[in-house]
Design a protein around this motif. Structure first.
Motif, PDB file in Angstrom:
ATOM      1  N   ASP A 146       0.821  -1.211   0.000  1.00  0.00           N
ATOM      2  CA  ASP A 146       0.000   0.000   0.000  1.00  0.00           C
ATOM      3  C   ASP A 146       0.856   1.263   0.000  1.00  0.00           C
ATOM      4  OD1 ASP A 146      -2.288  -1.506  -0.043  1.00  0.00           O
ATOM      5  OD2 ASP A 146      -2.795  -1.223   2.075  1.00  0.00           O
ATOM      6  N   VAL A 147       2.009   1.227   0.660  1.00  0.00           N
ATOM      7  CA  VAL A 147       2.902   2.391   0.643  1.00  0.00           C
ATOM      8  C   VAL A 147       3.515   2.561  -0.746  1.00  0.00           C
ATOM      9  CG1 VAL A 147       5.057   3.346   1.556  1.00  0.00           C
ATOM     10  CG2 VAL A 147       3.355   2.373   3.106  1.00  0.00           C
ATOM     11  N   VAL A 148       3.855   1.467  -1.400  1.00  0.00           N
ATOM     12  CA  VAL A 148       4.348   1.560  -2.778  1.00  0.00           C
ATOM     13  C   VAL A 148       3.276   2.181  -3.669  1.00  0.00           C
ATOM     14  CG1 VAL A 148       5.125   0.255  -4.799  1.00  0.00           C
ATOM     15  CG2 VAL A 148       5.940  -0.374  -2.517  1.00  0.00           C
ATOM     16  N   ALA A 149       2.019   1.746  -3.484  1.00  0.00           N
ATOM     17  CA  ALA A 149       0.921   2.328  -4.268  1.00  0.00           C
ATOM     18  C   ALA A 149       0.806   3.825  -4.005  1.00  0.00           C
ATOM     19  CB  ALA A 149      -0.393   1.616  -3.937  1.00  0.00           C
ATOM     20  N   PHE A 150       0.982   4.235  -2.749  1.00  0.00           N
ATOM     21  CA  PHE A 150       0.968   5.667  -2.419  1.00  0.00           C
ATOM     22  C   PHE A 150       2.067   6.414  -3.172  1.00  0.00           C
ATOM     23  CE2 PHE A 150       3.360   8.692   0.277  1.00  0.00           C
ATOM     24  CZ  PHE A 150       2.498   9.778   0.189  1.00  0.00           C
ATOM     25  N   LEU A 151       3.266   5.834  -3.222  1.00  0.00           N
ATOM     26  CA  LEU A 151       4.381   6.481  -3.910  1.00  0.00           C
ATOM     27  C   LEU A 151       4.160   6.534  -5.422  1.00  0.00           C
ATOM     28  CD1 LEU A 151       7.381   5.016  -1.888  1.00  0.00           C
ATOM     29  CD2 LEU A 151       6.581   7.387  -1.884  1.00  0.00           C
ATOM     30  N   LEU A 152       3.344   5.659  -5.941  1.00  0.00           N
ATOM     31  CA  LEU A 152       3.001   5.689  -7.369  1.00  0.00           C
ATOM     32  C   LEU A 152       1.920   6.721  -7.666  1.00  0.00           C
ATOM     33  CD1 LEU A 152       2.898   1.841  -8.036  1.00  0.00           C
ATOM     34  CD2 LEU A 152       4.637   3.420  -8.910  1.00  0.00           C
ATOM     35  N   SER A 153       1.230   7.162  -6.624  1.00  0.00           N
ATOM     36  CA  SER A 153       0.104   8.075  -6.810  1.00  0.00           C
ATOM     37  C   SER A 153       0.565   9.530  -6.798  1.00  0.00           C
ATOM     38  CB  SER A 153      -0.933   7.863  -5.708  1.00  0.00           C
ATOM     39  OG  SER A 153      -0.508   8.452  -4.491  1.00  0.00           O
ATOM     40  N   ASP A 154      -0.317  10.424  -7.252  1.00  0.00           N
ATOM     41  CA  ASP A 154      -0.004  11.850  -7.249  1.00  0.00           C
ATOM     42  C   ASP A 154       0.046  12.418  -5.839  1.00  0.00           C
ATOM     43  OD1 ASP A 154       0.159  11.824  -9.981  1.00  0.00           O
ATOM     44  OD2 ASP A 154      -1.849  12.645 -10.323  1.00  0.00           O
ATOM     45  N   SER A 155      -0.439  11.676  -4.849  1.00  0.00           N
ATOM     46  CA  SER A 155      -0.362  12.141  -3.466  1.00  0.00           C
ATOM     47  C   SER A 155       1.081  12.276  -2.994  1.00  0.00           C
ATOM     48  CB  SER A 155      -1.125  11.187  -2.543  1.00  0.00           C
ATOM     49  OG  SER A 155      -2.504  11.175  -2.848  1.00  0.00           O
ATOM     50  N   SER A 156       2.009  11.582  -3.661  1.00  0.00           N
ATOM     51  CA  SER A 156       3.435  11.641  -3.286  1.00  0.00           C
ATOM     52  C   SER A 156       4.224  12.544  -4.225  1.00  0.00           C
ATOM     53  CB  SER A 156       4.038  10.239  -3.294  1.00  0.00           C
ATOM     54  OG  SER A 156       4.103   9.721  -4.615  1.00  0.00           O
TER      55      SER A 156
END
Length: 258
Positions: free
Chosen positions: A229-239
């Protein structure tokens, strides 16, 4: 966190317990379109068999030897046949010969060290460089790799420790080089997860018992979803303002001394 419409390559999917699979699963749940890739042969065949179990069917399953420039060039062409840009790349690849692990640090020959470095660290640069034309066409592209705390020396981990240190350094240099092109590059330091890769390290199970005992939040070595889930966050525009970092997802283990 939303990955709807994001086009993401996950390189390094093997079994359903592998980090690559769990990351692809998390990204797919968030709406991403996924292409999977792995080494040719048995690894690729297993990946294709389990790909149907993801929440959404992958766009394609591709194979490439991540150490061979010609294979990576062909991989980029295959991805380009589906997509005109690439929003994210996940590098979930690690390998070391058996004589580079398990307490053999002083006896490991350079050939084995070189192979571990080539597959587990240098390949990040090779993969990203080959996909750069596609990454540059995305408005906010993101590259994420997986590491294991390289700030200290671990029992049995041996030459994978220096290899992960190299990976983390390459992560920072790529972030410096690619930031002006709008591409983020980060790594995730995962606590130990019971995967096929982990089981290949002699003594891994004994090492892994430290995390549930010492991590302030506790740690489940059978649950890769918090990391995915953290990897998915880093792939998202939120990061979008995070790059060149190593994000620790280990229940707080690295924050305490004893």
């Amino acid at each position: 966190m939303d990955l709807t419409g994001k086009k993401i390559l996950v390189f390094g999917v093997l079994t359903e317990t592998s980090m690559g699979y769990k990351i692809a699963e998390s990204a797919s749940e968030q709406g991403a379109d996924i292409i999977l890739a792995n080494a040719p042969g048995t690894a690729s065949n297993i990946m294709k068999r389990i790909s149907s179990r993801l929440p959404n069917k992958p766009v394609d399953c591709l194979s490439a030897d991540i150490t061979k420039p010609d294979d990576l060039a062909a991989l980029a062409l295959s991805i380009g046949a589906h997509w005109d840009s690439l929003d994210g790349v996940v590098h979930a690849v690690a390998f070391a010969p058996q004589d580079a692990l398990g307490g053999n640090f002083l006896k490991t020959p350079f050939d084995s060290v070189a192979k571990a470095m080539e597959v587990s660290a240098f390949s990040l640069k090779g993969l990203v460089a080959s996909l750069l034309p596609l990454l540059e066409k995305a408005p906010r592209a993101s590259v994420v790799s997986l590491t294991f705390n390289a700030q200290v020396a671990w029992p049995v981990y041996d030459w994978m420790g220096p290899t992960k240190a190299a990976l983390e350094s390459i992560n920072r240099y790529l972030a410096k080089e690619l930031g002006p092109r709008g591409i983020r590059v980060n790594a995730v330091d995962s606590g130990p997860i019971t995967t096929m890769a982990g089981k290949s390290i002699p003594g891994f199970d004994k090492l892994a018992t430290l995390w549930p005992e010492r991590a302030p939040l506790g740690w489940d070595t059978s649950d890769a979803k918090p990391v995915a889930d953290v990897v998915a966050f880093l792939l998202s525009d939120s990061s979008r303002a995070i790059t060149g970092q190593v994000i620790h997802v280990d229940g707080g283990f690295t924050a305490v001394g004893a």
